[in-house]
Design an enzyme around this catalytic site. Structure first.
Site, short mmCIF file in Angstrom:
data_model
loop_
_atom_site.label_atom_id
_atom_site.label_comp_id
_atom_site.label_asym_id
_atom_site.label_seq_id
_atom_site.Cartn_x
_atom_site.Cartn_y
_atom_site.Cartn_z
N GLU A 103 -37.72 -69.61 2.94
CA GLU A 103 -37.01 -70.73 3.50
C GLU A 103 -37.90 -71.95 2.90
O GLU A 103 -39.18 -71.94 2.86
CB GLU A 103 -36.93 -71.09 5.01
CG GLU A 103 -35.86 -70.24 5.57
CD GLU A 103 -35.95 -70.04 6.94
OE1 GLU A 103 -36.91 -70.57 7.84
OE2 GLU A 103 -35.33 -69.26 7.57
N TYR A 155 -40.40 -72.04 -7.29
CA TYR A 155 -39.47 -70.70 -6.92
C TYR A 155 -38.29 -70.62 -7.85
O TYR A 155 -38.04 -69.64 -8.15
CB TYR A 155 -38.71 -71.00 -5.49
CG TYR A 155 -39.87 -71.01 -4.46
CD1 TYR A 155 -40.86 -69.85 -4.40
CD2 TYR A 155 -39.86 -71.98 -3.25
CE1 TYR A 155 -41.87 -70.01 -3.36
CE2 TYR A 155 -40.59 -71.86 -2.28
CZ TYR A 155 -41.68 -71.03 -2.17
OH TYR A 155 -42.63 -71.04 -1.34
C1 COA Z 1 -45.69 -75.59 -3.61
C2 COA Z 1 -47.11 -75.40 -3.83
C3 COA Z 1 -47.69 -74.07 -3.40
C4 COA Z 1 -47.18 -75.29 -5.55
O1 COA Z 1 -48.46 -74.96 -5.69
P1 COA Z 1 -49.17 -75.42 -7.12
O2 COA Z 1 -50.25 -74.67 -7.63
O3 COA Z 1 -49.10 -76.95 -7.50
O4 COA Z 1 -48.00 -74.76 -8.30
P2 COA Z 1 -47.87 -74.59 -9.99
O5 COA Z 1 -49.16 -75.25 -10.53
O6 COA Z 1 -48.10 -73.04 -10.11
O7 COA Z 1 -46.73 -75.24 -10.26
C5 COA Z 1 -45.35 -74.44 -10.48
C6 COA Z 1 -44.28 -75.40 -10.87
O8 COA Z 1 -44.08 -76.45 -9.93
C7 COA Z 1 -44.23 -77.71 -10.68
N1 COA Z 1 -44.69 -78.54 -9.78
C8 COA Z 1 -46.05 -78.45 -8.77
N2 COA Z 1 -46.03 -79.44 -8.27
C9 COA Z 1 -45.17 -80.26 -8.39
C10 COA Z 1 -44.78 -81.65 -8.06
N3 COA Z 1 -45.29 -82.27 -7.01
N4 COA Z 1 -43.25 -81.96 -8.48
C11 COA Z 1 -42.57 -81.43 -9.15
N5 COA Z 1 -42.85 -80.19 -9.43
C12 COA Z 1 -44.17 -79.58 -9.30
C13 COA Z 1 -45.20 -77.20 -11.59
O9 COA Z 1 -44.96 -78.27 -12.56
C14 COA Z 1 -44.50 -75.88 -12.19
O10 COA Z 1 -43.47 -75.89 -12.92
P3 COA Z 1 -43.57 -75.61 -14.46
O11 COA Z 1 -43.89 -74.17 -14.52
O12 COA Z 1 -42.00 -76.09 -14.90
O13 COA Z 1 -44.57 -76.47 -15.00
C15 COA Z 1 -48.14 -76.79 -3.80
O14 COA Z 1 -47.48 -77.60 -4.35
C16 COA Z 1 -48.30 -76.72 -2.21
O15 COA Z 1 -49.14 -76.23 -1.72
N6 COA Z 1 -47.49 -77.55 -1.38
C17 COA Z 1 -47.72 -77.89 0.03
C18 COA Z 1 -47.31 -76.57 0.87
C19 COA Z 1 -45.83 -76.24 0.43
O16 COA Z 1 -45.11 -77.28 0.50
N7 COA Z 1 -45.50 -74.88 0.57
C20 COA Z 1 -44.42 -74.53 0.33
C21 COA Z 1 -43.69 -74.21 1.56
S1 COA Z 1 -41.87 -73.42 1.30
#
Ligand code: COA
Length: 159
Positions: free
Chosen positions: A115, A127
């Site tokens: 979710e 995702y």
């Molecule tokens: C969601 C989360 C885990 C992603 O981790 P991350 O290490 O930054 O992810 P990645 O670097 O592997 O990036 C994955 C994709 O998301 C994109 N992305 C990451 N942060 C982004 C942002 N703030 N806005 C838009 N796209 C974003 C990246 O560009 C990448 O896309 P691409 O492959 O097209 O370049 C991180 O943002 C996080 O910890 N968020 C807070 C907790 C959370 O919301 N968890 C999810 C609950 S469902």
């Protein structure tokens, strides 16, 4: 002294262990309105149905992020995933997800659910790029910090 001078290295993804529970709780509290405590993480990590991965700096031991998944037969659900703010957008979230998906495939899991808040752009991007598709919606499931409701999107991916 020497360890303080060691440079930060790219985190290496490994299986999540019970010793990681305090770091999981610390990171979870950075992002979620209802943070889970250390005891809750310990209980989940100890559960036979729960699997997880952690990103850890191999030289300094810094905890960079984690994913936690619960399995039921040939399906599983992502309980949470988080990456330290200083390490976001560098691929660790995808590495954690890929590592976990590989592990789930090996044990016979065929479908993965989660979710996500419809307003969570970073998570939705992660995702979408990993072939998750929307299979449902929970209207008003989340509350923003200001108290306004947000929909939860239910996503699924065939493994
Ligand atoms: C969601 C989360 C885990 C992603 O981790 P991350 O290490 O930054 O992810 P990645 O670097 O592997 O990036 C994955 C994709 O998301 C994109 N992305 C990451 N942060 C982004 C942002 N703030 N806005 C838009 N796209 C974003 C990246 O560009 C990448 O896309 P691409 O492959 O097209 O370049 C991180 O943002 C996080 O910890 N968020 C807070 C907790 C959370 O919301 N968890 C999810 C609950 S469902």
């Amino acid at each position: 002294m020497f360890s303080m001078l060691r440079r930060r290295a790219r985190p290496v993804v490994e299986d999540l262990r019970i010793e990681h529970a305090a770091e999981c709780a610390r990171l979870h509290a950075d992002f979620f309105a209802h943070p889970w405590g250390v005891n809750e993480f310990e209980t989940m990590i100890a559960s036979a149905a729960v699997y997880g991965a952690a990103g850890v700096d191999p030289s300094r031991g810094d905890f960079g992020g984690f994913i936690l998944v619960r399995r039921a037969a040939d399906e599983a659900e992502i309980l949470t995933i988080a990456v330290d703010k200083s390490l976001q957008k560098q691929g660790l979230g995808r590495e954690l997800l890929d590592f976990q998906v590989s592990g789930l495939r090996r044990i016979g899991v065929r479908r993965l659910f989660l979710e996500v808040d419809e307003n969570n752009r970073a998570a939705r991007r992660l995702y979408e790029k990993s072939a998750f598709a929307q299979v449902g919606t929970r209207p008003g499931y989340y509350r923003s910090a200001e108290g306004s409701p947000a929909n939860a999107l239910i996503l699924a991916c065939e493994l």
